[in-house]
Motif scaffolding. Sequence first.
Motif, PDB file in Angstrom:
ATOM      1  N   GLY A   1      -1.977  12.215   5.467  1.00  0.00           N
ATOM      2  CA  GLY A   1      -3.375  12.557   5.700  1.00  0.00           C
ATOM      3  C   GLY A   1      -4.359  11.866   4.792  1.00  0.00           C
ATOM      4  O   GLY A   1      -5.557  12.175   4.827  1.00  0.00           O
ATOM      5  N   LYS A   2      -3.891  10.947   3.980  1.00  0.00           N
ATOM      6  CA  LYS A   2      -4.771  10.263   3.034  1.00  0.00           C
ATOM      7  C   LYS A   2      -4.939   8.795   3.393  1.00  0.00           C
ATOM      8  O   LYS A   2      -4.287   8.287   4.290  1.00  0.00           O
ATOM      9  CB  LYS A   2      -4.182  10.381   1.612  1.00  0.00           C
ATOM     10  CG  LYS A   2      -4.010  11.812   1.132  1.00  0.00           C
ATOM     11  CD  LYS A   2      -5.342  12.507   0.988  1.00  0.00           C
ATOM     12  CE  LYS A   2      -5.163  13.893   0.411  1.00  0.00           C
ATOM     13  NZ  LYS A   2      -6.469  14.613   0.291  1.00  0.00           N
ATOM     14  N   SER A   3      -5.836   8.162   2.670  1.00  0.00           N
ATOM     15  CA  SER A   3      -6.069   6.744   2.928  1.00  0.00           C
ATOM     16  C   SER A   3      -4.968   5.906   2.302  1.00  0.00           C
ATOM     17  O   SER A   3      -4.142   6.393   1.542  1.00  0.00           O
ATOM     18  CB  SER A   3      -7.418   6.322   2.355  1.00  0.00           C
ATOM     19  OG  SER A   3      -7.438   6.495   0.964  1.00  0.00           O
ATOM     20  N   LEU A   4      -4.972   4.639   2.639  1.00  0.00           N
ATOM     21  CA  LEU A   4      -4.012   3.719   2.048  1.00  0.00           C
ATOM     22  C   LEU A   4      -4.499   3.312   0.661  1.00  0.00           C
ATOM     23  O   LEU A   4      -5.621   2.848   0.493  1.00  0.00           O
ATOM     24  CB  LEU A   4      -3.850   2.476   2.913  1.00  0.00           C
ATOM     25  CG  LEU A   4      -3.009   2.649   4.168  1.00  0.00           C
ATOM     26  CD1 LEU A   4      -3.811   3.269   5.275  1.00  0.00           C
ATOM     27  CD2 LEU A   4      -2.439   1.310   4.608  1.00  0.00           C
TER      28      LEU A   4
ATOM     29  N   GLN B   1       0.679   5.357   1.150  1.00  0.00           N
ATOM     30  CA  GLN B   1      -0.092   6.359   1.877  1.00  0.00           C
ATOM     31  C   GLN B   1       0.565   7.706   1.750  1.00  0.00           C
ATOM     32  O   GLN B   1       1.735   7.888   2.105  1.00  0.00           O
ATOM     33  CB  GLN B   1      -0.222   5.991   3.355  1.00  0.00           C
ATOM     34  CG  GLN B   1      -1.150   6.947   4.111  1.00  0.00           C
ATOM     35  CD  GLN B   1      -1.172   6.708   5.592  1.00  0.00           C
ATOM     36  OE1 GLN B   1      -0.213   6.230   6.174  1.00  0.00           O
ATOM     37  NE2 GLN B   1      -2.278   7.050   6.220  1.00  0.00           N
TER      38      GLN B   1
ATOM     39  N   PHE C   1       0.346  -5.452   9.314  1.00  0.00           N
ATOM     40  CA  PHE C   1       1.116  -4.478   8.561  1.00  0.00           C
ATOM     41  C   PHE C   1       2.551  -4.364   9.056  1.00  0.00           C
ATOM     42  O   PHE C   1       2.826  -4.543  10.249  1.00  0.00           O
ATOM     43  CB  PHE C   1       0.465  -3.094   8.697  1.00  0.00           C
ATOM     44  CG  PHE C   1      -0.746  -2.907   7.833  1.00  0.00           C
ATOM     45  CD1 PHE C   1      -1.974  -3.409   8.224  1.00  0.00           C
ATOM     46  CD2 PHE C   1      -0.653  -2.223   6.632  1.00  0.00           C
ATOM     47  CE1 PHE C   1      -3.098  -3.236   7.426  1.00  0.00           C
ATOM     48  CE2 PHE C   1      -1.778  -2.043   5.834  1.00  0.00           C
ATOM     49  CZ  PHE C   1      -2.986  -2.552   6.233  1.00  0.00           C
ATOM     50  N   GLY C   2       3.426  -4.011   8.147  1.00  0.00           N
ATOM     51  CA  GLY C   2       4.750  -3.574   8.523  1.00  0.00           C
ATOM     52  C   GLY C   2       4.679  -2.146   9.046  1.00  0.00           C
ATOM     53  O   GLY C   2       3.628  -1.497   8.975  1.00  0.00           O
ATOM     54  N   ALA C   3       5.786  -1.667   9.562  1.00  0.00           N
ATOM     55  CA  ALA C   3       5.811  -0.334  10.179  1.00  0.00           C
ATOM     56  C   ALA C   3       5.774   0.782   9.146  1.00  0.00           C
ATOM     57  O   ALA C   3       5.549   1.940   9.494  1.00  0.00           O
ATOM     58  CB  ALA C   3       7.047  -0.196  11.064  1.00  0.00           C
TER      59      ALA C   3
ATOM     60  N   TYR D   1       0.845  -1.181   0.000  1.00  0.00           N
ATOM     61  CA  TYR D   1       0.000   0.000   0.000  1.00  0.00           C
ATOM     62  C   TYR D   1       0.881   1.231   0.000  1.00  0.00           C
ATOM     63  O   TYR D   1       2.006   1.229   0.508  1.00  0.00           O
ATOM     64  CB  TYR D   1      -0.886   0.046   1.254  1.00  0.00           C
ATOM     65  CG  TYR D   1      -2.020  -0.936   1.249  1.00  0.00           C
ATOM     66  CD1 TYR D   1      -1.846  -2.217   1.767  1.00  0.00           C
ATOM     67  CD2 TYR D   1      -3.262  -0.596   0.729  1.00  0.00           C
ATOM     68  CE1 TYR D   1      -2.890  -3.122   1.768  1.00  0.00           C
ATOM     69  CE2 TYR D   1      -4.312  -1.503   0.730  1.00  0.00           C
ATOM     70  CZ  TYR D   1      -4.115  -2.764   1.254  1.00  0.00           C
ATOM     71  OH  TYR D   1      -5.145  -3.664   1.251  1.00  0.00           O
TER      72      TYR D   1
ATOM     73  N   PHE E   1       3.603   0.670   2.783  1.00  0.00           N
ATOM     74  CA  PHE E   1       3.372  -0.398   3.759  1.00  0.00           C
ATOM     75  C   PHE E   1       3.237  -1.734   3.047  1.00  0.00           C
ATOM     76  O   PHE E   1       2.560  -1.831   2.020  1.00  0.00           O
ATOM     77  CB  PHE E   1       2.068  -0.173   4.525  1.00  0.00           C
ATOM     78  CG  PHE E   1       2.061   1.024   5.420  1.00  0.00           C
ATOM     79  CD1 PHE E   1       1.574   2.240   4.959  1.00  0.00           C
ATOM     80  CD2 PHE E   1       2.515   0.941   6.724  1.00  0.00           C
ATOM     81  CE1 PHE E   1       1.554   3.362   5.787  1.00  0.00           C
ATOM     82  CE2 PHE E   1       2.494   2.048   7.553  1.00  0.00           C
ATOM     83  CZ  PHE E   1       2.016   3.253   7.083  1.00  0.00           C
TER      84      PHE E   1
ATOM     85  N   SER F   1      -4.158   0.858  -2.487  1.00  0.00           N
ATOM     86  CA  SER F   1      -3.640  -0.458  -2.834  1.00  0.00           C
ATOM     87  C   SER F   1      -2.765  -0.372  -4.080  1.00  0.00           C
ATOM     88  O   SER F   1      -3.162   0.159  -5.108  1.00  0.00           O
ATOM     89  CB  SER F   1      -4.807  -1.418  -3.091  1.00  0.00           C
ATOM     90  OG  SER F   1      -4.320  -2.690  -3.452  1.00  0.00           O
TER      91      SER F   1
END
Lengths: 117, 110
Positions: free
Chosen positions: B40-43, B37, B100-102, B35, B88, B45
């Motif tokens: 301030g936005k969504s993830l 990002q 998820f990864g960091a 993903y 991510f 795909s």
Amino acid sequence: EAGVTQFPSHSVIEKGQTVTLRCDPISGHDNLYWYRRVMGKEIKFLLHFVKESKQDESGMPNNRFLAERTGGTYSTLKVQPAELEDSGVYFCASSQGYGGLSGNTIYFGEGSWLTVV
Amino acid sequence: ELKVEQNPLFLSMQEGKNYTIYCNYSTTSDRLYWYRQDPGKSLESLFVLLSNGAVKQEGRLMASLDTKARLSTLHITAAVHDLSATYFCAVDINNNDMRFGAGTRLTVKP
């Protein structure tokens, strides 16, 4: 077509108060997920709905968190009473199917930013 | 407990350069997601990798999956500023229950 929408986008509440976050998944998506990212840490799974049923709620941190999805449409996540460590971003996501090898795309909302002071 | 480890966590690179982000995970899984990002936005795909040896490419990004090594890579070719974002990886462990990864915060400098 509308994506996953979340409300509110930002909220600031005092410790001990209650906050309710709402998520509207993409129309027709049976699967709805809640995730959160607190204190700059990794995104963590909270729970998964299939329609109105909780498929997996193993990620819910404690009983101060209550998620519902009445009617299998939108979902709410209530935090009561809120604590300082609950501050973070709460993401909602939805997908049409689950499991198998179809690799269903999971669509995320923009998140609800919660600050507890 | 399942661990998903990304490295590097922060990456600053010049435009035009190539680099690879790594995602290691500690349990068996046959689905891995990448993903993007923006702040301030969504993830968003990017890729869904479904099997060992899967390779997918979109523009300057290419993702691969080695399920035996429990490793996925996201390769950036000839980076441009627009690729600056946080990336991510996420491992599907149980019917879209993802870990998820960091995240890797990528900054591409002119």
